[in-house]
Design a protein around this motif. Structure first.
Motif, PDB file in Angstrom:
ATOM      1  N   MET A 112       0.801  -1.331   0.456  1.00  0.00           N
ATOM      2  CA  MET A 112       0.628  -0.122  -0.174  1.00  0.00           C
ATOM      3  C   MET A 112       1.083   0.946   0.653  1.00  0.00           C
ATOM      4  O   MET A 112       1.984   1.775   0.722  1.00  0.00           O
ATOM      5  N   LYS A 113       0.885   1.957  -1.008  1.00  0.00           N
ATOM      6  CA  LYS A 113       1.783   2.966  -0.641  1.00  0.00           C
ATOM      7  C   LYS A 113       1.098   4.307   0.306  1.00  0.00           C
ATOM      8  O   LYS A 113      -0.191   4.527   0.474  1.00  0.00           O
ATOM      9  N   GLN A 114       2.059   4.674   1.044  1.00  0.00           N
ATOM     10  CA  GLN A 114       2.060   5.663   2.171  1.00  0.00           C
ATOM     11  C   GLN A 114       2.107   6.791   1.791  1.00  0.00           C
ATOM     12  O   GLN A 114       2.693   7.465   0.646  1.00  0.00           O
ATOM     13  N   PRO A 115       1.234   8.128   2.304  1.00  0.00           N
ATOM     14  CA  PRO A 115       1.173   9.434   2.172  1.00  0.00           C
ATOM     15  C   PRO A 115       2.048   9.007   2.805  1.00  0.00           C
ATOM     16  O   PRO A 115       3.665   9.499   3.858  1.00  0.00           O
ATOM     17  N   LEU A 116       3.173  10.753   2.200  1.00  0.00           N
ATOM     18  CA  LEU A 116       3.976  11.442   2.576  1.00  0.00           C
ATOM     19  C   LEU A 116       4.192  12.202   3.908  1.00  0.00           C
ATOM     20  O   LEU A 116       5.061  12.524   4.461  1.00  0.00           O
ATOM     21  N   ARG A 117       3.441  12.555   4.141  1.00  0.00           N
ATOM     22  CA  ARG A 117       2.684  13.088   5.525  1.00  0.00           C
ATOM     23  C   ARG A 117       1.158  13.143   5.979  1.00  0.00           C
ATOM     24  O   ARG A 117       0.235  13.072   4.651  1.00  0.00           O
ATOM     25  N   THR A 118       0.642  12.659   7.107  1.00  0.00           N
ATOM     26  CA  THR A 118      -0.613  13.143   7.780  1.00  0.00           C
ATOM     27  C   THR A 118      -1.183  13.839   8.388  1.00  0.00           C
ATOM     28  O   THR A 118      -0.394  14.235   9.596  1.00  0.00           O
ATOM     29  N   HIS A 121      -4.791  13.096   3.765  1.00  0.00           N
ATOM     30  CA  HIS A 121      -3.324  12.309   4.124  1.00  0.00           C
ATOM     31  C   HIS A 121      -2.862  12.794   2.732  1.00  0.00           C
ATOM     32  O   HIS A 121      -3.626  13.391   1.888  1.00  0.00           O
ATOM     33  N   ILE A 122      -1.801  13.508   2.258  1.00  0.00           N
ATOM     34  CA  ILE A 122      -0.597  14.234   0.961  1.00  0.00           C
ATOM     35  C   ILE A 122      -0.201  12.960   0.762  1.00  0.00           C
ATOM     36  O   ILE A 122       1.193  13.150   1.519  1.00  0.00           O
ATOM     37  N   PHE A 123      -0.073  12.751  -1.276  1.00  0.00           N
ATOM     38  CA  PHE A 123       0.852  11.837  -1.696  1.00  0.00           C
ATOM     39  C   PHE A 123       1.119  12.020  -2.303  1.00  0.00           C
ATOM     40  O   PHE A 123       1.194  13.433  -2.795  1.00  0.00           O
ATOM     41  N   LYS A 168      -8.091  23.656  -5.072  1.00  0.00           N
ATOM     42  CA  LYS A 168      -8.833  23.503  -3.869  1.00  0.00           C
ATOM     43  C   LYS A 168      -8.096  23.647  -2.435  1.00  0.00           C
ATOM     44  O   LYS A 168      -8.182  23.229  -1.477  1.00  0.00           O
ATOM     45  N   SER A 169      -6.368  24.108  -2.350  1.00  0.00           N
ATOM     46  CA  SER A 169      -6.017  24.377  -1.441  1.00  0.00           C
ATOM     47  C   SER A 169      -6.340  25.087   0.000  1.00  0.00           C
ATOM     48  O   SER A 169      -6.582  25.159   0.793  1.00  0.00           O
ATOM     49  N   HIS A 170      -6.152  25.960  -0.618  1.00  0.00           N
ATOM     50  CA  HIS A 170      -7.426  27.301   0.690  1.00  0.00           C
ATOM     51  C   HIS A 170      -8.893  26.769   1.531  1.00  0.00           C
ATOM     52  O   HIS A 170      -8.962  26.662   1.903  1.00  0.00           O
ATOM     53  N   ALA A 171     -10.002  25.824   0.341  1.00  0.00           N
ATOM     54  CA  ALA A 171     -10.887  25.294   0.619  1.00  0.00           C
ATOM     55  C   ALA A 171     -10.635  23.298   1.666  1.00  0.00           C
ATOM     56  O   ALA A 171     -11.229  23.692   3.044  1.00  0.00           O
ATOM     57  N   ILE A 172      -9.515  23.799   1.671  1.00  0.00           N
ATOM     58  CA  ILE A 172      -9.174  22.381   2.179  1.00  0.00           C
ATOM     59  C   ILE A 172      -8.636  23.131   4.205  1.00  0.00           C
ATOM     60  O   ILE A 172      -8.325  22.325   4.962  1.00  0.00           O
ATOM     61  N   GLU A 173      -7.711  23.537   3.310  1.00  0.00           N
ATOM     62  CA  GLU A 173      -7.085  24.329   4.698  1.00  0.00           C
ATOM     63  C   GLU A 173      -8.138  24.989   5.476  1.00  0.00           C
ATOM     64  O   GLU A 173      -8.634  24.377   6.680  1.00  0.00           O
ATOM     65  N   GLU A 174      -8.741  25.475   4.465  1.00  0.00           N
ATOM     66  CA  GLU A 174     -10.380  25.808   5.855  1.00  0.00           C
ATOM     67  C   GLU A 174     -11.459  25.092   6.724  1.00  0.00           C
ATOM     68  O   GLU A 174     -11.248  25.560   7.728  1.00  0.00           O
ATOM     69  N   ILE A 175     -11.431  23.743   5.904  1.00  0.00           N
ATOM     70  CA  ILE A 175     -12.150  22.924   6.916  1.00  0.00           C
ATOM     71  C   ILE A 175     -11.202  22.390   7.370  1.00  0.00           C
ATOM     72  O   ILE A 175     -11.739  21.406   8.544  1.00  0.00           O
ATOM     73  N   ALA A 176      -9.693  21.821   7.028  1.00  0.00           N
ATOM     74  CA  ALA A 176      -9.074  20.969   8.405  1.00  0.00           C
ATOM     75  C   ALA A 176      -8.986  22.317   9.520  1.00  0.00           C
ATOM     76  O   ALA A 176      -8.579  21.692  10.153  1.00  0.00           O
ATOM     77  N   LYS A 177      -8.574  23.404   9.199  1.00  0.00           N
ATOM     78  CA  LYS A 177      -7.663  24.372  10.027  1.00  0.00           C
ATOM     79  C   LYS A 177      -8.858  25.348  10.847  1.00  0.00           C
ATOM     80  O   LYS A 177      -8.906  25.887  11.867  1.00  0.00           O
ATOM     81  N   SER A 178     -10.496  25.990   9.616  1.00  0.00           N
ATOM     82  CA  SER A 178     -10.914  27.202  10.376  1.00  0.00           C
ATOM     83  C   SER A 178     -11.563  26.433  11.799  1.00  0.00           C
ATOM     84  O   SER A 178     -12.076  25.249  12.056  1.00  0.00           O
ATOM     85  N   GLU A 179     -11.375  27.019  12.894  1.00  0.00           N
ATOM     86  CA  GLU A 179     -12.279  27.110  14.208  1.00  0.00           C
ATOM     87  C   GLU A 179     -14.170  27.043  13.798  1.00  0.00           C
ATOM     88  O   GLU A 179     -14.619  25.358  14.531  1.00  0.00           O
ATOM     89  N   GLU A 227       0.065  16.574  -3.245  1.00  0.00           N
ATOM     90  CA  GLU A 227       0.447  17.886  -2.427  1.00  0.00           C
ATOM     91  C   GLU A 227      -0.071  19.193  -3.648  1.00  0.00           C
ATOM     92  O   GLU A 227       0.181  20.215  -2.343  1.00  0.00           O
ATOM     93  N   SER A 228      -0.612  19.698  -4.058  1.00  0.00           N
ATOM     94  CA  SER A 228      -0.998  21.013  -4.114  1.00  0.00           C
ATOM     95  C   SER A 228      -1.890  21.120  -4.218  1.00  0.00           C
ATOM     96  O   SER A 228      -2.132  22.048  -3.032  1.00  0.00           O
ATOM     97  N   ALA A 229      -3.068  19.794  -3.382  1.00  0.00           N
ATOM     98  CA  ALA A 229      -4.394  20.702  -2.822  1.00  0.00           C
ATOM     99  C   ALA A 229      -4.034  20.187  -1.367  1.00  0.00           C
ATOM    100  O   ALA A 229      -4.536  20.877  -1.062  1.00  0.00           O
ATOM    101  N   GLY A 230      -2.758  19.830  -0.709  1.00  0.00           N
ATOM    102  CA  GLY A 230      -2.282  19.854   0.275  1.00  0.00           C
ATOM    103  C   GLY A 230      -1.491  21.036   1.308  1.00  0.00           C
ATOM    104  O   GLY A 230      -1.365  20.979   1.769  1.00  0.00           O
ATOM    105  N   THR A 231      -1.221  21.424   0.064  1.00  0.00           N
ATOM    106  CA  THR A 231      -0.217  22.534   0.489  1.00  0.00           C
ATOM    107  C   THR A 231       0.361  23.351   1.485  1.00  0.00           C
ATOM    108  O   THR A 231       0.551  23.990   2.134  1.00  0.00           O
ATOM    109  N   LEU A 232      -1.262  23.216   1.910  1.00  0.00           N
ATOM    110  CA  LEU A 232      -1.764  24.806   3.283  1.00  0.00           C
ATOM    111  C   LEU A 232      -1.635  24.011   4.828  1.00  0.00           C
ATOM    112  O   LEU A 232      -1.516  24.815   5.701  1.00  0.00           O
ATOM    113  N   LEU A 233      -1.894  22.830   4.846  1.00  0.00           N
ATOM    114  CA  LEU A 233      -1.742  21.864   5.627  1.00  0.00           C
ATOM    115  C   LEU A 233      -0.254  21.251   5.987  1.00  0.00           C
ATOM    116  O   LEU A 233       0.854  20.997   5.808  1.00  0.00           O
TER     117      LEU A 233
END
Ligand code: 6PG
Length: 251
Positions: free
Chosen positions: A1-7, A16-18, A212-223, A245-251
């Motif tokens: 199973m390919k593992q993510p670069l980071r989580t 998971h960021i690949f 999509k990176s800003h939407a991902i950042e807000e979903i993951a980090k916004s209070e 990595e592009s979509a997860g660049t702000l995590l």
């Protein structure tokens, strides 16, 4: 199973960021196989709901290229949402999923539960799909359908399925489906609602691209996230975001 670069984890959601889309699709395929094997062991049946758009096409082709791993008579595929266009229209999600998966495996038509778009209105199509779900899952009272796995995407505006910012479908908490309006054509859509999405046993997002990176950042980090996709909170398990990595660049 390919593992993510980071989580990155946040409120029960796993991001998971690949390194590549192919690694991401490989990981998604393993999640699919695990969900399939678990459900076949427990129920002898596997019910999955699939999104349209462009991102998941490679993942669907990966499933098709491993078709021999599945007992297709016991696999039922459903649509997360649909554009209110003919099923052979270039923008049809049914067409995209057929071309990349359903038509290339030995699956009977009765096992592919697309959203009918030959009704007079998108509201009528949504009701027809809701009634089909009630019949297939033999539901009574306030029961919701439970998919073994649901595959979702995200738009740059944070929509998921066809649940777009500022639309009434976002607040639907009892109906399984809704007619909705997209800001980009085809504007008339039919979508599963959040209660159905959130009752799925395994909720997996596949998201790629810088847009999509800003939407991902807000979903993951916004209070107090306000984007539609931040309302996807599993009632039965976890929500997994598979990002390049592009979509997860702000995590
Ligand atoms: C649709 C999808 C929608 C999609 C996102 C992302 O009907 O378009 O169900 O929710 O997942 O818009 O689309 P892309 O994968 O094309 O970026």
């Amino acid at each position: 199973m390919k593992q993510p670069l980071r989580t990155y984890t946040s409120d029960g959601r796993i991001f998971h960021i690949f390194a590549s889309k192919d690694d991401l699709d490989d990981y998604a395929f393993e999640l699919w196989m695990n969900a399939y094997n678990k459900s076949m062991r427990e129920n002898g049946l596997f019910c999955a709901a699939l999104s349209g758009g462009n991102t998941p096409a490679g993942f669907y082709r990966k499933i098709a290229s491993n078709a021999r791993s599945f007992q297709w008579d016991n696999v039922h595929l459903f649509l997360v949402d649909e554009r209110f266009v003919p099923l052979d229209h270039e923008n049809s999600n049914t067409r995209m999923i057929k071309e990349n998966l359903v038509s290339t495996v030995s699956m009977e038509e009765k096992n592919f539960h697309f959203i009918p778009t030959d009704h007079d209105t998108s509201e009528a199509a949504a009701l027809s799909y809701e009634n089909h779900l009630k019949t297939f899952f033999a539901l009574h009272g306030k029961q919701f359908p439970v998919f073994d796995m649901i595959l979702l995407g995200i738009g740059g505006d944070g929509h998921t399925a066809s649940l777009f910012p500022g639309t009434p479908s976002l607040s639907e908490r009892s109906a399984f489906t809704a007619a909705s309006i997209s800001p980009v054509p085809p504007i008339d859509r039919i979508t599963l609602t959040f209660p159905v999405i959130n009752h799925s046993k395994k909720i997996v997002f596949i998201v790629t691209g810088e847009n999509k990176s800003h939407a991902i950042e807000e979903i993951a980090k916004s209070e107090k996230p306000e984007l539609p996709a931040s309302n996807v909170l599993s009632t039965l398990g976890e929500v997994v975001f598979l990002l390049d990595e592009s979509a997860g660049t702000l995590l």
